[in-house]
Design an enzyme around this catalytic site. Structure first.
Site, PDB file in Angstrom:
ATOM      1  N   ASP A 259       3.478 -33.475 -53.854  1.00 38.82           N
ATOM      2  CA  ASP A 259       4.476 -32.372 -55.034  1.00 38.82           C
ATOM      3  C   ASP A 259       3.536 -30.733 -54.727  1.00 38.82           C
ATOM      4  O   ASP A 259       3.279 -30.515 -53.426  1.00 38.82           O
ATOM      5  CB  ASP A 259       2.893 -33.211 -55.883  1.00 38.82           C
ATOM      6  CG  ASP A 259       3.356 -31.876 -57.033  1.00 38.82           C
ATOM      7  OD1 ASP A 259       4.205 -31.396 -57.170  1.00 38.82           O
ATOM      8  OD2 ASP A 259       2.856 -32.235 -58.560  1.00 38.82           O
TER       9      ASP A 259
HETATM   10  C1  BGC Z   1       4.736 -30.752 -61.103  1.00 42.62           C
HETATM   11  C2  BGC Z   1       6.306 -31.606 -60.033  1.00 42.62           C
HETATM   12  C3  BGC Z   1       7.181 -30.353 -60.257  1.00 42.62           C
HETATM   13  C4  BGC Z   1       7.070 -30.404 -58.533  1.00 42.62           C
HETATM   14  C5  BGC Z   1       8.004 -28.764 -58.896  1.00 42.62           C
HETATM   15  C6  BGC Z   1       4.288 -29.479 -60.236  1.00 42.62           C
HETATM   16  O1  BGC Z   1       3.864 -28.481 -60.295  1.00 42.62           O
HETATM   17  O2  BGC Z   1       3.544 -31.716 -60.906  1.00 42.62           O
HETATM   18  O3  BGC Z   1       5.746 -32.928 -60.941  1.00 42.62           O
HETATM   19  O4  BGC Z   1       8.353 -31.951 -59.728  1.00 42.62           O
HETATM   20  O5  BGC Z   1       6.216 -28.574 -59.178  1.00 42.62           O
HETATM   21  O6  BGC Z   1       8.642 -27.970 -60.041  1.00 42.62           O
END
Ligand code: BGC
Length: 857
Positions: A259
Site C-alpha cells: 500500500d
Molecule cells: C490506499 C489504497 C490506494 C493507495 C493509492 C492508499 O492510501 O489505502 O487503497 O490504492 O492509497 O491511492
C-alpha cells in the site's frame, strides 16, 4: 409459454481451476507458461543488481520504471474500485464512475461484478493503465469503519464471490488487479501503525477467506499488502501470511505491491515477501535494496525472485517484449457502454428496505407505495441537498472524476411524464464544508511559471484542483509556481452566494475583476497526512449575485510546497460554492410546504465526505445535520413519503417506521438519478439485498470498536461479526443481512439436497416479473457438544433466479466442502466437523423459507 423460464444460476465461486503462471490466459491467447517463463528469465538475466533493485521501486506516484534495454515498458497502476482514475488525479481525462463496492455487493451477483470488471478493463486500456488497485475485500467488522463503502460485505463468502467476479472481469480484459488490503485493514483509525490482534480461527475463517477464495478461484495477478500490522508484524513484512499462506498454501504466483508508503524497512520487507514498494521515487527498495545486497544483508537470489514476479506481471499485461500478453487486445471485451453498465449496476444495487401502503392519498389502493405509477402523478416534491448534489462516490483514493452526474432531481425530471410538476427543496444540507463549485461554473486550470509563462491548461470538472503524482503534461515541479482556476459562473438564484477558498498556500480570488479574497490558506490539522492534504481549511466569502447574470472569476493559488512527502508531486486547492440559503428552520419549513399535498415526497438523505471517507473512521451512525428532523417533518406532512438513503454504509434511520418506503441507493455512481427513477417509477425492480446488517442504533451493534488501545486492536469478538454476532445478540437489527424487497412475491416450493449441493424450486406468485436472490445457510443442529464453537448459521451459497408472474424457477447451488470445516490449531489446517446440519433456503438471514436436514461425515 413454459412453466419454468428465465431461471439463471450464479455459482458464487465459479469453476475451480488450478492456479499457474498462465493464470487468466484465455485459450488460444498469448503464449504458454514455458515461453513466458523463458522471456522472464531472459529479461532478468540482462539486468544488473541496480537495475533489478530499481524495478522493485515506484518511479513516481503510479508507475514502475521502463527498461528499454530489456524490452520492458513502464507498468502503470491506478485506483480504484469503482472507476479508473489514470495517472492524473484530475478531471482532465474523465472516468466512468460505477456504484460503490457496497452497492456491487448488494447485487449479490458475481456475474454482474465480472461485467463491471470488463468495463473497468476497457477504461484502464483507454487510459494506459496496466494494473487496477482493486478490489478492496476487507470485511465490514464494525459499522464505524471509514472505508466500509469501499469493501463489500460482513460475510467472507459473499465478499469472496463478488471479488472473484470482479477480478475475473478485469483480467479477462487484459488488465491486472491487486486484491487489497492484505489483510486486516478493516478500519482506518491509526491505520499506518495499528496492530490488529486476530486469533487463528477468525483470521482464516473470516478475514483471510475472501483473499483465499479470490486467489484460488480467480487467480489475481497482484495483491496489495496493507498498512496495518497483524499479530505483531506489519503486513508488508509478514513472512508467514505472505510467503507461507498466500504464496505457499494458496499458490499465489502474482506480484505483492505495498500500500502507498506502507513499506518501511528494506530487509524486513523483502524477507517478508514484498515485491514492489510504492509510490516512488524514494522507497525502501531501489538504491537502499542494492546497498543491502552489497552489505550482505540480503541474498541477490531473493531480489531475483521479486523481479521475476514483476516481470511476470509485465508479461501478463503486455509490457514485456517477446511474450504476448495474457489477453490479446483483440480478445478483450470492448465496445462496452459505460453509462449503460453504470445505470444497470446502480438500479440492481438499490435495496428496498421497506415498502408499505401509504395509508391515504389520491392514488392509493391497498398495495405498497412503490413503484409509483407515473400516470397518476401530478406533483412530486423532491427534497434534500443530495437530491440535487448527489453523493455518487466515496472519498479518498476511490475518487474518480466522471464526465457527468445524473442527480436524483435530474433523473426524476427526465423520467416523469411531461406536465408533472417537480418541486425541489433543500430541506437540510448536512455539509459542513462548502461544496466544490460545479453547477453553473465553467472552469479551467492554468499552470504558470513565476514569470507568468503558461505551462499547461486543463479543463476542470469542478472547483477542486488536485494533483497527486503526475502533474499535467508540460508541467514540472521545478517550473511550476502558481495555478489559476479561471472561468465564469452563471448563478441559478439571486441572493447571497457563499464562495469558499481552501489550500495550503497563497490564495487570491477575484470576482468580476474585483479581488474579494487575498490571504494565506493552510492544510487541515490531522493525524493522517493524506487527510490533512485532502481537506485544507476553508475561508468563506459572501457574494451578492443575480440569477442568470454571468460573472468572471479567477482563483490564483501559489502553493507553499509542491509535494506530499519526499519526491511525491502533490497539489490541492479548492473553490467552493454554496447557493443562497434560508436558515435551518426556514429550509425545513420550505420542504414541508413543498411536500404538503404532493402526490409523492421523495426525500434523499446522505452522509457527507466529512463523516464518511478514507483516512478516518466514523464517530457515530447518525445522518449528519438536521436530516432526521427533515424526514420526520416531511413524513408528518405527507403520508406518501419515500426516503432514499444515499450513503456507502449503515446509518441510523430513527423514522423508518413512520414512512411507507425506504430505499438504499448507496453511493450510486454517475448514473445515480437515472437508476433511481428506473426503480421508483417501476421501469425496473430494485434488485439489491443487504450485504451487511443495518443496526437500529450504533449502541446495539455487537462489534463497533475501531480505536486501538496502546497501539493494538484486539478482535475480541472472534468469529462473531455481522449476522454471526447479531444472531446471539439481545436486540434485533433494523434490517438483517440478506434483506431486500422486490416488486413481486416468491413462494419457495421445494428444497432437495445431496451431500454437495441443494436444489431449490420457487415460484413468482406476484404479478410482475422479478428476480430473487436465493440464499443458502447452514446451521449445526442436534448434539453439537464436543464440536468447536460456531455461529448459529452461516451463508454457504446463493444464486439469482428470474421468473415472470406465475412462473417457477429452479436453481442448483453447490455446498462447498469448506462450509463444513473449521480452522484448527495447533496443526494449522482445515478440519471437517461431522454432524447433523440444517440446510436453509432463505430470502434473508432472518427469513428462512425452507429447511432440510443433512448429515456430514
Ligand atoms: C490506499 C489504497 C490506494 C493507495 C493509492 C492508499 O492510501 O489505502 O487503497 O490504492 O492509497 O491511492
Amino acid at each position: 409459454m413454459t412453466d419454468q423460464s428465465h431461471a439463471r444460476h450464479t455459482e458464487p465461486g465459479g469453476p475451480r481451476t488450478a492456479p499457474g503462471p498462465d493464470a487468466g490466459r484465455r485459450p488460444g491467447a498469448g503464449a504458454g507458461a514455458h515461453d513466458c517463463a523463458d522471456a522472464v528469465e531472459r529479461a532478468l538475466g540482462r539486468l544488473d543488481l541496480d537495475g533489478k533493485a530499481r524495478l522493485l521501486s515506484g518511479q513516481d506516484m503510479w508507475s514502475l520504471p521502463a527498461v528499454p534495454a530489456i524490452g520492458l515498458r513502464s507498468l502503470v497502476m491506478s485506483d480504484g474500485p469503482i472507476g479508473v482514475r489514470g495517472r492524473q488525479w484530475s478531471a482532465e481525462d474523465p472516468s466512468v464512475a460505477l456504484p460503490s463496492p457496497t452497492a456491487l455487493a448488494a447485487t449479490w451477483d458475481p456475474e454482474l461484478a465480472r461485467r463491471a470488471g470488463h468495463l473497468l478493463a476497457q477504461e484502464a486500456r483507454r487510459k494506459g493503465v496496466h494494473v487496477l488497485l482493486a478490489p478492496t475485500v476487507n470485511l465490514h467488522r464494525s459499522p464505524l469503519g471509514g472505508r466500509h463503502f469501499e469493501c463489500y460485505s460482513e460475510d467472507p463468502l459473499l465478499t469472496g464471490a463478488i471479488g472473484a467476479g470482479y477480478v475475473r472481469g478485469v483480467q479477462e480484459g487484459g488488465v491486472g488487479t491487486t486484491v487489497k488490503h492484505f489483510v486486516g485493514n478493516d478500519a482506518e483509525t491509526d491505520r499506518f501503525t495499528v496492530d490488529n490482534r486476530i486469533a487463528p480461527r477468525p483470521l482464516h475463517e473470516l478475514y483471510l477467506a475472501p483473499f483465499e477464495h479470490i486467489v484460488t478461484h480467480a487467480r489475481p495477478w497482484g495483491i496489495m499488502t496493507a498498512y496495518n500490522q497483524v499479530n505483531g508484524s506489519t503486513m508488508t513484512e509478514h513472512h508467514h501470511l505472505v510467503t507461507e499462506v498466500l504464496r505457499g498454501a494458496w499458490g499465489f504466483d502474482g506480484c505483492n505491491v505495498s500500500d502507498w508508503t506502507a513499506a518501511r524497512n528494506t530487509v524486513r520487507a523483502l524477507h517478508g515477501g514484498l515485491d514492489v514498494a510504492m509510490p516512488g521515487p524514494r522507497t525502501v527498495f531501489g538504491a537502499p535494496l542494492a546497498a543491502a545486497v552489497r552489505a550482505g544483508e540480503i541474498a541477490e537470489s531473493e531480489v531475483d525472485a521479486a523481479v521475476r514476479r514483476v516481470l511476470l506481471l509485465a508479461a501478463r499485461t503486455g509490457c514485456l517484449d517477446g511474450v504476448p500478453p495474457a489477453v490479446a487486445p483483440a480478445d478483450a471485451p470492448q465496445g462496452i457502454d459505460g453509462r449503460a453498465v453504470a445505470r444497470e449496476l446502480a438500479r440492481r444495487a438499490v435495496v428496498l428496505l421497506r415498502n408499505e401502503p401509504a395509508g391515504e392519498g389520491p392514488q392509493d389502493g391497498a398495495g405498497p407505495i412503490l413503484p409509483l405509477d407515473p400516470a397518476a402523478l401530478r406533483r412530486v416534491a423532491v427534497i434534500g441537498a443530495a437530491a440535487r448534489d448527489a453523493r455518487v462516490l466515496g472519498g479518498g483514493s476511490a475518487t474518480v472524476f466522471p464526465a457527468r452526474i445524473v442527480s436524483p432531481l435530474a433523473g426524476l425530471r427526465a423520467a416523469l411524464p411531461e406536465g408533472v410538476e417537480v418541486a425541489f427543496a433543500t430541506g437540510a444540507d448536512p455539509r459542513t464544508r462548502i461544496p466544490h463549485a460545479r453547477e453553473g461554473f465553467t472552469l479551467r486550470a492554468r499552470y504558470l511559471t513565476a514569470e507568468g509563462r503558461l505551462l499547461a491548461e486543463t479543463p476542470q470538472f469542478d472547483g477542486r484542483v488536485q494533483v497527486l503524482g503526475s502533474f499535467p503534461d508540460g508541467v514540472t515541479r521545478r517550473d511550476l509556481h502558481a495555478v489559476e482556476l479561471t472561468g465564469s459562473f452563471t448563478p441559478r438564484a439571486t441572493g447571497t452566494h457563499t464562495l469558499a477558498v481552501a489550500g495550503a498556500g497563497r490564495l487570491r480570488l477575484s470576482l468580476g475583476g474585483e479581488v474579494v479574497f487575498d490571504g494565506d490558506g493552510a492544510g487541515r490539522e490531522g493525524s493522517d497526512p493524506f487527510e490533512a492534504f485532502m481537506q485544507p481549511a476553508e475561508h468563506r466569502i459572501d457574494a451578492e449575485l443575480t440569477a442568470d447574470q454571468e460573472v468572471s472569476l479567477t482563483l490564483r493559488f501559489v502553493p507553499h510546497s509542491l509535494g506530499l512527502g519526499e519526491g511525491m508531486g502533490a497539489l490541492n486547492f479548492v473553490l467552493g460554492h454554496g447557493e443562497p440559503r434560508l436558515d435551518g428552520d426556514g429550509e425545513i419549513e420550505e420542504a414541508v410546504r413543498a411536500a404538503t399535498g404532493a402526490d409523492a415526497a421523495i426525500v434523499v438523505v446522505a452522509t457527507t465526505e466529512e463523516v464518511e471517507s478514507e483516512g478516518f473512521d466514523r464517530g457515530d451512525l447518525r445522518l449528519p445535520g438536521r436530516q432526521d428532523e427533515l424526514v420526520a417533518r416531511v413524513a408528518a406532512a405527507n403520508p406518501r413519503t419515500v426516503v432514499v438513503v444515499n450513503s456507502g454504509s449503515p446509518v441510523e434511520l430513527p423514522w423508518r417506521d413512520r414512512v411507507p418506503a425506504v430505499l438504499l441507493s448507496w453511493f450510486p455512481g454517475q448514473e445515480a438519478g437515472a437508476a433511481l427513477a428506473d426503480v421508483l417509477l417501476g421501469a425496473h425492480e430494485p434488485g439489491g439485498r443487504l450485504p451487511t446488517t443495518w443496526p437500529a442504533r450504533l449502541a446495539d451493534a455487537p462489534v463497533s470498536t475501531v480505536t486501538p488501545t496502546d497501539g493494538t486492536l484486539p478482535y475480541e469478538e472472534g468469529l462473531f461479526i455481522g449476522y454471526r454476532a447479531w444472531q446471539r445478540a439481545a436486540t434485533a437489527p433494523a434490517y438483517p443481512f440478506g434483506h431486500g424487497l422486490g416488486y413481486t412475491r416468491w413462494e419457495y416450493e421445494t428444497l432437495d439436497t445431496t451431500p454437495d449441493s441443494v436444489r431449490v424450486r420457487l415460484r413468482n406468485t406476484g404479478d410482475r416479473p422479478g428476480r430473487e436472490v436465493v440464499q443458502i445457510y447452514l446451521a449445526p443442529t442436534g448434539d453439537t457438544s464436543g464440536t468447536p464453537e460456531r455461529p448459529a448459521r452461516w451463508l454457504v451459497g446463493f444464486a439469482t433466479v428470474e421468473a415472470g408472474p406465475g412462473e417457477s424457477a429452479e436453481t442448483e447451488i453447490p455446498l462447498p466442502g469448506r462450509a463444513f470445516e473449521v480452522w484448527s490449531e495447533p496443526d494449522g489446517g482445515w478440519r471437517r466437523v461431522p454432524g447433523t446440519y440444517t440446510v436453509e433456503a432463505a430470502h434473508s438471514s432472518a427469513d428462512i423459507r425452507l429447511a432440510a436436514q443433512i448429515t456430514s461425515r
